[in-house]
Scaffold this motif. Sequence first.
Motif: not given
Length: 673
Positions: A227-241, A278-286
């Motif tokens: 989903a991130a790649f499709a918008q030219g972005l990258e998901a920030v890896e977080d194995r614990g989350l 707080h939200q258990k969200f993954f970050s998506v970075r430009n």
Amino acid sequence: MPDLLLELFSEEIPARMQARAADDLKRLVTNGLVEAGLTYAAAAAFSTPRRLTLTIEGMLAESPTQREERKGPRVDAPEKALEGFLRATGLTRDRLEARDDKKGQVWFATIEKPGRPAPEIVAEVVTATVRSFPWPKSMRWGAGSLRWVRPLHSILCITYDEGGAQVVPFEIDGIAAGDSTRGHRFMAPDGFAVMSFDDYAARLKRAKVVLNPQERADHIWADATNAAFAQGLEAVEDRGLLAEVAGLVEWPVVLMGAIGADFLDLPPEVLQTSMREHQKFFSVRNPKSGRIEKFVTVANRETADDGATILAGNGRVLAARLADAKFFWENDLRVAQAGMGEWLDKLGAVTFHNKLGSQADRIARIAALAREIAPQVGADADLASEMVYEFPELQGVMARYYAEKAGLGEDIARAAQEHYQPLGPSDAVPTAPVSVAVALADKIDTLTGFWAIDEKPTGSKDPFALRRAALGVIRLVLENGLRVGLEQVFAASRQDADSADLLAFFHDRLKVYLRDRGIRHDVIDASLAMPGNDDLSLLVKRAEALSDLLKSDDGENLLQGFKRANNILTQAEEKDGVEYSFGADPKLAETEEERALFAALDAARARIEPAMRAEDFATAMQAMASLRAPIDAFFETVQINAESQILRRNRLNLLHSIRAICSDVADLNRIEG
């Protein structure tokens, strides 16, 4: 040979408990079965938020018959002794056998325990496991006595083979084992019966439940990155989350939402931390700007609007969280840009330790010590001192942001971020000179302070993390190749600390550090016994060269030759009451081997002395290793204790030369073998 399927179905199990619970279920059940005589071919455990599952393959259909032989009393023993033996074995006298023994005839009993069917054993083991399950926290509900992490609703327990499946009959606190389970709470809540593990896993998936937590995690990460790649972005890896979120859902549905424009200028770490915690969200970075611009959330169900309502609700909650973060960030920036007086004024009232003063006192000590250390690590002393005074209580990424926003230099900003590192054996080590100077000063002030008030680690107790601080100093010195005399630095930090005892503490930590890198403890001891052992870089350089030498055949044989020479010399000195340390005379050499050893010692000395001055331990060790062959030849052909006392003294003095040359490099007496 039948297989076993067990499922414990309950209300939601906390994500952090699931992996261990699955392991505990597998361990307790399989251990119980094996102890009862039921062996098996393979076992695997799985977890979802609502169920723990265990599958066992190739289990015995029944436990084997057991024969036990017990030795009893002598045949002519008192009747009461025989009666006691019969009670213990459950046999009658006519089933005993009299056998000859060293002390006469003795009664022997052979006890047979017939095998038990697998379902009977499984029922006992599962019941015991459920009733004694080691949850970190558990609860009771209703009128029963059973404790479980959340209310337990049902138990699926079947054995099956080619002939079909059968329920293992047992009941725990009114919950009878059966052959059915339920699917997803919302999308497929109806129950269904299963016939095997493959049938169970397949029907669960059709009922919107992915049983394997790793499969759920892989699905989440694949969908998030796509989903991130499709918008030219990258998901920030977080194995614990990722592991935690995989434990929150049975049917993961990945959704990506946008972060409000008002919050995009917050530091990426602020956004990432707030969303993760707080939200258990993954970050998506430009990747072009480095900004966090979107988030990924994982829902536990499919919806008719493709998650639009879920994203809208999550967006509102996230906006409220980020509004708080923005308020604190802007407030802290105001304080930092105003000179940080508001923060500094409070430090005098903050106690660091009741015997070591306030945080303000500690800052003054660290600043002074950083100024002393700075020239030894190539740092500007004024910058090192300024950093401590400017950012005394700040550490980590946020401190760097505040320093940059306050207009301070790059060196100070970096030191504000790095000066508390490394925190552990895998943490990064600062390399910038100012960061290193302040990091060393911070840790050494802590160590000398607690040594001065006699608050040292004892046994497993280390409330002030002093072992970690010492390891941090060791890594800072070694990984930056620093030449620092620790005793001098200890004295500059505090005069009332026991520097010798603190240095011994460092040496103990260094042994652990080097042992993990393959250097033997006796090699470290041989290096510690040499001068300059408070210079850790010098010490480790010597230990590594000695370790490499002893791994070679020449090194090992040289060690044996040295020990032989040292033992003969020591015994002769004790016997004669004199020290044979006068120069041996080559003119008195009688054999070619003796003359060759004189020449080899002179050649080795000529190489070792300049190498030691240059701290070139590898060359010194190689020169020492070259003595192996002439020493071996000398001992094979030359008699030390000659009849002529002149020859004997000369040869003992020659042995002293061997000892002296080798001892200049390392204390080989401390090497084992």
